[in-house]
Design a protein around this motif. Structure first.
Motif, PDB file in Angstrom:
ATOM      1  N   VAL A  92      52.421  65.414  63.175  1.00  0.00           N
ATOM      2  CA  VAL A  92      51.492  64.394  63.669  1.00  0.00           C
ATOM      3  C   VAL A  92      50.566  63.882  62.564  1.00  0.00           C
ATOM      4  O   VAL A  92      50.231  62.698  62.521  1.00  0.00           O
ATOM      5  CB  VAL A  92      50.659  64.952  64.840  1.00  0.00           C
ATOM      6  N   LYS A  93      50.157  64.795  61.656  1.00  0.00           N
ATOM      7  CA  LYS A  93      49.200  64.439  60.599  1.00  0.00           C
ATOM      8  C   LYS A  93      47.963  63.738  61.185  1.00  0.00           C
ATOM      9  O   LYS A  93      47.671  62.586  60.864  1.00  0.00           O
ATOM     10  CB  LYS A  93      49.858  63.543  59.546  1.00  0.00           C
ATOM     11  N   PRO A  94      47.214  64.429  62.055  1.00  0.00           N
ATOM     12  CA  PRO A  94      46.047  63.802  62.684  1.00  0.00           C
ATOM     13  C   PRO A  94      44.951  63.498  61.674  1.00  0.00           C
ATOM     14  O   PRO A  94      44.869  64.131  60.616  1.00  0.00           O
ATOM     15  CB  PRO A  94      45.588  64.862  63.694  1.00  0.00           C
ATOM     16  N   SER A  95      44.099  62.537  62.005  1.00  0.00           N
ATOM     17  CA  SER A  95      42.991  62.184  61.112  1.00  0.00           C
ATOM     18  C   SER A  95      42.008  63.337  60.984  1.00  0.00           C
ATOM     19  O   SER A  95      41.397  63.535  59.936  1.00  0.00           O
ATOM     20  CB  SER A  95      42.272  60.935  61.646  1.00  0.00           C
ATOM     21  N   ILE A 110      44.198  66.701  67.715  1.00  0.00           N
ATOM     22  CA  ILE A 110      45.235  65.662  67.850  1.00  0.00           C
ATOM     23  C   ILE A 110      44.840  64.748  69.002  1.00  0.00           C
ATOM     24  O   ILE A 110      44.712  65.196  70.145  1.00  0.00           O
ATOM     25  CB  ILE A 110      46.620  66.276  68.134  1.00  0.00           C
ATOM     26  N   THR A 111      44.633  63.482  68.708  1.00  0.00           N
ATOM     27  CA  THR A 111      44.317  62.508  69.746  1.00  0.00           C
ATOM     28  C   THR A 111      45.586  61.776  70.157  1.00  0.00           C
ATOM     29  O   THR A 111      46.622  61.861  69.480  1.00  0.00           O
ATOM     30  CB  THR A 111      43.285  61.485  69.248  1.00  0.00           C
ATOM     31  N   VAL A 112      45.502  61.033  71.254  1.00  0.00           N
ATOM     32  CA  VAL A 112      46.666  60.264  71.690  1.00  0.00           C
ATOM     33  C   VAL A 112      46.992  59.192  70.656  1.00  0.00           C
ATOM     34  O   VAL A 112      48.161  58.843  70.450  1.00  0.00           O
ATOM     35  CB  VAL A 112      46.426  59.649  73.092  1.00  0.00           C
ATOM     36  N   LYS A 113      45.963  58.685  69.980  1.00  0.00           N
ATOM     37  CA  LYS A 113      46.196  57.703  68.920  1.00  0.00           C
ATOM     38  C   LYS A 113      46.980  58.330  67.772  1.00  0.00           C
ATOM     39  O   LYS A 113      47.874  57.697  67.192  1.00  0.00           O
ATOM     40  CB  LYS A 113      44.867  57.154  68.412  1.00  0.00           C
ATOM     41  N   ASP A 114      46.658  59.583  67.450  1.00  0.00           N
ATOM     42  CA  ASP A 114      47.410  60.295  66.402  1.00  0.00           C
ATOM     43  C   ASP A 114      48.880  60.435  66.791  1.00  0.00           C
ATOM     44  O   ASP A 114      49.775  60.248  65.958  1.00  0.00           O
ATOM     45  CB  ASP A 114      46.808  61.675  66.167  1.00  0.00           C
TER      46      ASP A 114
END
Length: 448
Positions: free
Chosen positions: A403-406, A411-415
């Motif tokens: 996912v490599k979240p920000s 982890i967001t749904v945008k991620d």
């Protein structure tokens, strides 16, 4: 570079206020303008062209204004419909195009030059001006077998397709009584129910008792994909842009096309259209197959048999916690949301639905704790099948790497959407068969 001292001094003396300006101050500012000059400005022709940016709809208690607005909206749509070419005029388009063919290739492809294209537009009149624009010719010329010319058949197909789409837009807009460009669920239900007689591939075979389920299934798909935030409304523009409205209206022409094709090709075309009667019946049959006690509702245990039958217990608990139920059982509408989410896991609306189930604490993000909560059930099934054990820490690291979240801890749904790995992530957390397939992906590739 030297700066002019006088200019620098002017900047020093310049004071800019960032506070909002009230309507009263704006009006007072205009009072400093001489009366004669103000009148001249107001009489300027450009003032009549300033558009109105917002016209609030009448309040529910203002019955007269509501009635007038509906009538004005209806008249506007009728005027738009009148400006569209009718069947005879579309036939005339084909005849005029035939009269202006400049070349026919060995493959019997008819071509037209730009000058002839302009003559066709001029001859047909204002109803075709919107469709037969120079940019249409240029776009079709790119794929033409002969440079500098466009295919006659492509021009005709484009115009007829756009006319049908405009007819569909106008037709569905009649159900938006206030002219706001949106439809509520009941509006779309009325529209679909009213056009069923025009959908040959539906009306010719639809049993009256099944009509309510056909309408429900079609409407639910529109709202699942076009209203993921559950506002209770969808935009007509979105129904058009996504092609969903066109897909419904294509069912009008299926019967005509099937007369010209063999049965196999006609059947393949019907399968490609999700809104065909056969496609909807397949969904309803899935529901009936799960409803073992035939009470028209699905219990948790009945729904758990969906698909591979390996959806995790904790996931099923979350489905029934979040979904609307009746005596702890799910109706057909609730099942449709569940069905669309699992069948289209790679689509943003489905990921929104599934993310909401995974986000147990309703925090707006997933942490290692969330992942562990859902993995525990997967781990139990791994042990029950004597499969090779998987450490949660390894799986957690793999998910975050995918996912490599920000935020490296959340982890967001945008991620999920940005990673394009959302389908894989949710699948390995909620369904053991999908998890097993993911873990053995290298072995499966080697066996192919």
């Amino acid at each position: 570079m030297e700066i002019d001292p006088e200019l620098m001094e002017a900047f020093k003396n310049l004071q800019v206020s960032m506070r909002p300006i009230s309507a009263e101050e704006l009006a007072a500012f205009d009072e400093h303008t001489p009366l004669k000059e103000r009148n001249e400005k107001q009489d300027h022709p450009s003032y009549s062209k300033i558009p109105r940016f917002f016209d609030p709809p009448p309040k529910p208690e203002d019955k007269i204004r509501q009635m007038m607005r509906r009538e004005a909206h209806s008249i506007s749509l009728q005027r738009q419909a009148f400006m569209l070419p009718d069947t005879d005029e579309l036939n005339e388009l084909w005849k005029v195009l035939q009269d202006h063919v400049d070349e026919t290739t060995e493959a019997k492809v008819q071509l037209i030059e730009f000058d002839s294209f302009i003559k066709v537009t001029e001859k047909l009149g204002e109803k075709f001006e919107f469709f037969l624009r120079p940019r249409l010719f240029l776009s079709l010329m790119v794929n033409s077998p002969v440079p500098g010319k466009a295919e006659v058949l492509s021009i005709y197909k484009y115009v007829t397709g756009r006319v049908e789409l405009e007819q569909g837009r106008i037709g569905i807009s009649f159900y938006d009584e206030m002219g706001q460009g949106v439809l509520q669920e009941v509006d779309l239900e009325n529209y679909i129910r009213d056009i069923i007689p025009t959908l040959a591939q539906v009306s010719n075979y639809l049993e009256p008792s099944f009509e309510i389920f056909y309408v429900c299934t079609v409407v639910k798909k529109f709202f699942f994909f076009l209203d993921p935030l559950h506002t209770g409304r969808i935009r007509i523009e979105d129904a058009i842009i996504t092609g969903m409205l066109s897909e419904v209206l294509e069912l009008r022409n299926e019967a005509k096309e099937s007369e010209e094709k063999d049965d196999q090709v006609a059947e393949e075309n019907e399968h490609r259209n999700w809104f065909s009667l056969e496609s909807v019946i397949a969904v309803y049959d899935t529901f009936l197959g799960l409803d073992k006690d035939h009470n028209g509702l699905l219990s948790r245990d009945e729904l758990a048999k969906y698909g591979s039958g390996t959806l995790t217990s904790v996931f099923m608990d979350r489905v029934f916690e979040v979904s609307r139920t009746f005596d702890k059982e799910m109706d057909y509408k609730g099942f449709l949301d569940f069905f669309f989410a699992l069948e289209y896991r790679d689509k943003p609306p489905a990921l929104h639905y599934l993310f909401r189930l995974l986000d147990v604490g309703q925090q707006g993000f997933l942490t290692a704790q969330n992942l562990s909560y859902f993995f525990e059930d997967i781990a139990r099934q791994i042990k029950a099948t004597n499969a090779e054990q998987v450490l949660f820490q390894d799986l957690k690291d793999e998910i975050f790497d995918m996912v490599k979240p920000s935020d490296p801890m959340k982890i967001t749904v945008k991620d999920l959407l940005n990673s394009e790995q959302g389908e894989t992530v949710v699948s390995i957390l909620i369904e053991y068969q999908r998890f097993s397939a993911y873990e053995n992906r290298d072995e499966n590739r080697a066996n192919i």
